[in-house]
Design an enzyme around this catalytic site. Structure first.
Site, PDB file in Angstrom:
ATOM      1  N   GLY A  12     -12.685  13.283 -14.587  1.00  0.00           N
ATOM      2  CA  GLY A  12     -11.773  12.410 -15.300  1.00  0.00           C
ATOM      3  C   GLY A  12     -10.333  12.591 -14.875  1.00  0.00           C
ATOM      4  O   GLY A  12      -9.982  13.575 -14.206  1.00  0.00           O
ATOM      5  N   ALA A  54      12.250  10.709 -12.462  1.00  0.00           N
ATOM      6  CA  ALA A  54      13.067  10.070 -13.502  1.00  0.00           C
ATOM      7  C   ALA A  54      12.732  10.654 -14.864  1.00  0.00           C
ATOM      8  O   ALA A  54      11.584  11.014 -15.137  1.00  0.00           O
ATOM      9  CB  ALA A  54      12.817   8.568 -13.502  1.00  0.00           C
ATOM     10  N   THR A 100      -1.419   6.409  -6.717  1.00  0.00           N
ATOM     11  CA  THR A 100      -2.756   6.958  -6.494  1.00  0.00           C
ATOM     12  C   THR A 100      -3.575   6.046  -5.598  1.00  0.00           C
ATOM     13  O   THR A 100      -4.226   6.504  -4.649  1.00  0.00           O
ATOM     14  CB  THR A 100      -3.489   7.135  -7.843  1.00  0.00           C
ATOM     15  OG1 THR A 100      -2.720   8.007  -8.659  1.00  0.00           O
ATOM     16  CG2 THR A 100      -4.873   7.731  -7.635  1.00  0.00           C
ATOM     17  N   CYS A 101      -3.556   4.765  -5.861  1.00  0.00           N
ATOM     18  CA  CYS A 101      -4.415   3.830  -5.133  1.00  0.00           C
ATOM     19  C   CYS A 101      -4.215   3.940  -3.632  1.00  0.00           C
ATOM     20  O   CYS A 101      -5.162   4.097  -2.873  1.00  0.00           O
ATOM     21  CB  CYS A 101      -4.139   2.394  -5.614  1.00  0.00           C
ATOM     22  SG  CYS A 101      -4.942   1.148  -4.618  1.00  0.00           S
ATOM     23  N   THR A 137      -6.732  -0.302 -10.472  1.00  0.00           N
ATOM     24  CA  THR A 137      -5.531  -0.907  -9.894  1.00  0.00           C
ATOM     25  C   THR A 137      -5.334  -2.367 -10.303  1.00  0.00           C
ATOM     26  O   THR A 137      -4.257  -2.736 -10.767  1.00  0.00           O
ATOM     27  CB  THR A 137      -5.579  -0.771  -8.352  1.00  0.00           C
ATOM     28  OG1 THR A 137      -5.299   0.584  -8.037  1.00  0.00           O
ATOM     29  CG2 THR A 137      -4.571  -1.662  -7.658  1.00  0.00           C
ATOM     30  N   GLU A 194      10.644   6.753  -7.855  1.00  0.00           N
ATOM     31  CA  GLU A 194       9.357   7.350  -7.455  1.00  0.00           C
ATOM     32  C   GLU A 194       9.665   8.691  -6.811  1.00  0.00           C
ATOM     33  O   GLU A 194      10.478   8.777  -5.885  1.00  0.00           O
ATOM     34  CB  GLU A 194       8.622   6.418  -6.487  1.00  0.00           C
ATOM     35  CG  GLU A 194       7.402   7.036  -5.824  1.00  0.00           C
ATOM     36  CD  GLU A 194       6.328   7.505  -6.808  1.00  0.00           C
ATOM     37  OE1 GLU A 194       5.778   6.664  -7.527  1.00  0.00           O
ATOM     38  OE2 GLU A 194       6.040   8.721  -6.841  1.00  0.00           O
ATOM     39  N   GLY A 237     -20.016  12.990 -13.048  1.00  0.00           N
ATOM     40  CA  GLY A 237     -20.968  11.886 -12.831  1.00  0.00           C
ATOM     41  C   GLY A 237     -20.313  10.526 -12.952  1.00  0.00           C
ATOM     42  O   GLY A 237     -20.987   9.522 -13.165  1.00  0.00           O
ATOM     43  N   ILE A 292     -15.548   8.849  -9.375  1.00  0.00           N
ATOM     44  CA  ILE A 292     -15.046   9.684  -8.275  1.00  0.00           C
ATOM     45  C   ILE A 292     -16.122  10.636  -7.788  1.00  0.00           C
ATOM     46  O   ILE A 292     -16.332  10.801  -6.580  1.00  0.00           O
ATOM     47  CB  ILE A 292     -13.767  10.437  -8.713  1.00  0.00           C
ATOM     48  CG1 ILE A 292     -12.659   9.413  -9.017  1.00  0.00           C
ATOM     49  CG2 ILE A 292     -13.316  11.440  -7.658  1.00  0.00           C
ATOM     50  CD1 ILE A 292     -11.325  10.012  -9.438  1.00  0.00           C
ATOM     51  N   HIS A 304     -28.618 -18.870   2.818  1.00  0.00           N
ATOM     52  CA  HIS A 304     -29.800 -18.200   3.330  1.00  0.00           C
ATOM     53  C   HIS A 304     -29.604 -17.762   4.764  1.00  0.00           C
ATOM     54  O   HIS A 304     -29.050 -18.522   5.547  1.00  0.00           O
ATOM     55  CB  HIS A 304     -30.984 -19.163   3.222  1.00  0.00           C
ATOM     56  CG  HIS A 304     -32.284 -18.503   3.544  1.00  0.00           C
ATOM     57  ND1 HIS A 304     -32.877 -17.578   2.707  1.00  0.00           N
ATOM     58  CD2 HIS A 304     -33.083 -18.643   4.614  1.00  0.00           C
ATOM     59  CE1 HIS A 304     -34.007 -17.176   3.258  1.00  0.00           C
ATOM     60  NE2 HIS A 304     -34.154 -17.800   4.416  1.00  0.00           N
ATOM     61  N   GLU A 337     -18.764   8.612  -5.841  1.00  0.00           N
ATOM     62  CA  GLU A 337     -18.270   8.101  -4.560  1.00  0.00           C
ATOM     63  C   GLU A 337     -18.130   9.238  -3.538  1.00  0.00           C
ATOM     64  O   GLU A 337     -18.577   9.118  -2.398  1.00  0.00           O
ATOM     65  CB  GLU A 337     -16.922   7.404  -4.755  1.00  0.00           C
ATOM     66  CG  GLU A 337     -17.085   6.073  -5.504  1.00  0.00           C
ATOM     67  CD  GLU A 337     -15.775   5.308  -5.692  1.00  0.00           C
ATOM     68  OE1 GLU A 337     -14.694   5.919  -5.520  1.00  0.00           O
ATOM     69  OE2 GLU A 337     -15.848   4.106  -6.013  1.00  0.00           O
ATOM     70  N   LYS A 367     -10.117   6.431   0.059  1.00  0.00           N
ATOM     71  CA  LYS A 367     -11.539   6.547  -0.316  1.00  0.00           C
ATOM     72  C   LYS A 367     -12.381   5.474   0.398  1.00  0.00           C
ATOM     73  O   LYS A 367     -13.436   5.757   0.948  1.00  0.00           O
ATOM     74  CB  LYS A 367     -11.663   6.424  -1.834  1.00  0.00           C
ATOM     75  CG  LYS A 367     -13.065   6.442  -2.424  1.00  0.00           C
ATOM     76  CD  LYS A 367     -13.760   5.118  -2.446  1.00  0.00           C
ATOM     77  CE  LYS A 367     -13.009   3.984  -3.062  1.00  0.00           C
ATOM     78  NZ  LYS A 367     -12.831   4.053  -4.488  1.00  0.00           N
ATOM     79  N   GLU A 418     -27.954 -14.589  -2.371  1.00  0.00           N
ATOM     80  CA  GLU A 418     -28.651 -15.794  -2.834  1.00  0.00           C
ATOM     81  C   GLU A 418     -29.651 -15.475  -3.952  1.00  0.00           C
ATOM     82  O   GLU A 418     -30.002 -16.352  -4.738  1.00  0.00           O
ATOM     83  CB  GLU A 418     -29.351 -16.512  -1.679  1.00  0.00           C
ATOM     84  CG  GLU A 418     -30.550 -15.769  -1.115  1.00  0.00           C
ATOM     85  CD  GLU A 418     -31.246 -16.526   0.027  1.00  0.00           C
ATOM     86  OE1 GLU A 418     -31.483 -17.731  -0.097  1.00  0.00           O
ATOM     87  OE2 GLU A 418     -31.552 -15.864   1.050  1.00  0.00           O
TER      88      GLU A 418
END
Ligand code: NDP
Length: 448
Positions: A259, A113, A40-41, A308, A33, A173, A176, A433, A179, A49, A438
């Site tokens: 995107g 890598a 990203t998550c 994810t 890595e 739209g 992302i 309830h 949100e 987020k 419900e």
């Protein structure tokens, strides 16, 4: 040269899961890595987020509490505190991911890598021979092509934006865009959202799309449909966007959320003979094998479903097959998902349009109501719930919700759909309830 059974490229959700599972099955595993662990998550997506979404919800909670007797002014919002606390939490999570890998016995290589040939991976000066290679390098924001687009930021930069944008333009739209429009609106920005089509969240149920768009507008987002940016320029007070109809819009920051594209550059895919799809994703078969069968790929880099939990599930299918007795295929049916707009969208199964095209007669159950909480809060927020049922088999085909905690609620109903629950089973289920959830087991009369 050192040899491993599996070399994983990418320490995000899919890569980390695959590496850990594989060592658990006795495989010798290395993972490379070049950025922060968690992908990203953890670093630039789901987790920060959601934290910012919680922050934004507090804004309205202060106002709503007055109806419940909590008097006093709304405290001011401090962007620096939120950014700092988020950064500390993400750093903690990076450490958790590192510990998980190291404790599982994965050899962790910090660097970029590259495949030198189909069985050799290079990281820095080190070369490792791998029986199998798993590419899990994820994706990155795509920038649309308009003059001055380089002045805009992507979701990668939103979490640390400086200063806090009093006026924010959001382009797009999808998940992302919707949100971040909701979050920054909730945190106090004046948000304009431009979407090129007729309604946001293409691919979701049409009632859900219209309903959530309406709720976002009620909360203050200036949502403009069938609208595009032609160009972006700096101006004295910030940035000025010229829209396709010629009108100017002055803002402090512009987010392009148009995107995410697969990360395939610089991996040596050509040297190894790995083919891409026409959209630039790594092409894989049903076992996640690329055109070079011992090189596999999962997650956003194969661009099937950019979620994810889907990457995690794909990783487990791969490891089961490589190091277990698994012959299981990935099941992409009934993947539940949530959009953390304000209010949230939660959905699983077919949309009304998909259900109509797949089965003969569809029974539709729909209700929208003011949640109990808002009878005293003064908020005009409403909740939408919708069920789609195959009239011939009585099977529930789709569960859709727009409302508080829709993701939490729909997750449970996703189990019911996976189990093939019929509407009769929903009807026989006792409600809790008083809850909003419900309503999903008390809708009796189809609307169509
Ligand atoms: P999406 O594909 O969801 O949305 C992209 C949006 O940008 C669409 O509205 C699209 O319009 C629009 N668009 C694309 N190109 C242009 C252009 N050139 N000019 C103007 N508009 C354009 O991508 P996102 O970036 O929102 O998110 C990527 C993925 O990440 C999501 O699909 C989702 O899978 C995942 N994600 C999941 C989240 C969650 O689970 N809550 C949260 C965030 C992301 P059109 O519809 O017309 O194509």
């Amino acid at each position: 040269m050192q040899e491993v059974d599996l070399f994983v490229i990418g320490g995000g959700s899919g890569g980390v899961r695959a590496a850990r599972m594989a060592t658990g099955r006795g495989a010798r595993v290395a993972l490379a890595e070049c950025g922060a662990l968690g992908g990203t998550c953890v670093n630039l997506g789901c987790i920060p987020k959601k934290l910012y979404s919680y922050a934004a919800h507090y804004g309205e909670s202060f106002a709503e509490a007055r109806g419940y007797g909590w008097h006093g002014p709304t405290p001011p919002f401090d962007w620096a505190t939120l950014k700092r606390n988020r950064a500390i939490e993400i750093l903690r999570l990076n450490g958790v991911y590192e510990k998980l890998l190291v404790n599982a016995g994965v050899q962790l290589l910090r660097g970029r890598a590259r495949l030198v040939d189909a069985h050799t991976v290079q990281v820095g000066a080190e070369r490792i021979r791998a029986r199998h290679v798993l590419i899990a390098t994820g994706g990155a924001p795509h920038r649309p092509d308009f003059a001055g687009q380089e002045l805009a930021v992507t979701s990668n930069e939103m979490f640390d934006l400086e200063p806090f944008p009093a006026r924010l333009l959001v382009i797009g739209g999808g998940y992302i865009a919707c949100e971040f429009a909701s979050i920054f609106n909730g945190l106090g920005s004046r948000v304009t959202q431009l979407y090129r089509g007729a309604q946001v969240l293409r691919g979701f149920d049409d009632d859900v799309r219209a309903f959530v768009a309406g709720e976002m507008v009620k909360k203050g987002v200036d949502l403009r449909l069938n609208a595009q940016v032609a160009s972006l320029q700096r101006c004295d007070g910030g940035l000025v966007a010229t829209l396709a109809d010629g009108s100017p819009l002055e803002v402090d920051a512009v987010l392009v959320a148009t995107g995410r594209w697969p990360n395939t550059a610089g991996l040596g895919l050509e040297a190894a003979g790995v083919r891409l799809t026409e959209h630039g994703a790594i092409a894989v078969d049903e076992h996640f094998r690329t055109s070079v069968p011992h090189i596999l790929a999962v997650g956003d880099v194969i661009d099937r479903v950019q979620l994810t939990p889907v990457a995690l599930a794909e990783a487990m299918v791969v490891v089961d097959r490589l190091f277990g007795s698994g012959t299981r295929k990935m099941d992409y049916e009934n993947i539940p998902t949530a959009v953390f707009t304000h209010p949230n969208v939660g959905t699983v199964g077919l949309t009304e349009a998909q259900a109509r095209s797949r089965v003969g007669r569809v029974r539709i159950y729909r209700t929208d109501f003011k949640p109990l909480k808002h009878t005293l809060s003064g908020s005009s927020e409403r909740t939408l719930m919708k069920l789609l049922v195959d009239d011939a088999t009585d099977r529930v085909l789709g569960v859709h919700m727009v409302g508080a905690e829709a993701g939490e609620i729909v997750q449970g109903f996703a189990v019911a759909l996976k189990a093939g629950a019929t509407k009769a089973v929903f009807d026989a289920t006792i409600g809790i309830h008083p809850t909003a959830a419900e309503e999903f087991v008390t809708m009796r009369e189809p609307v169509a």
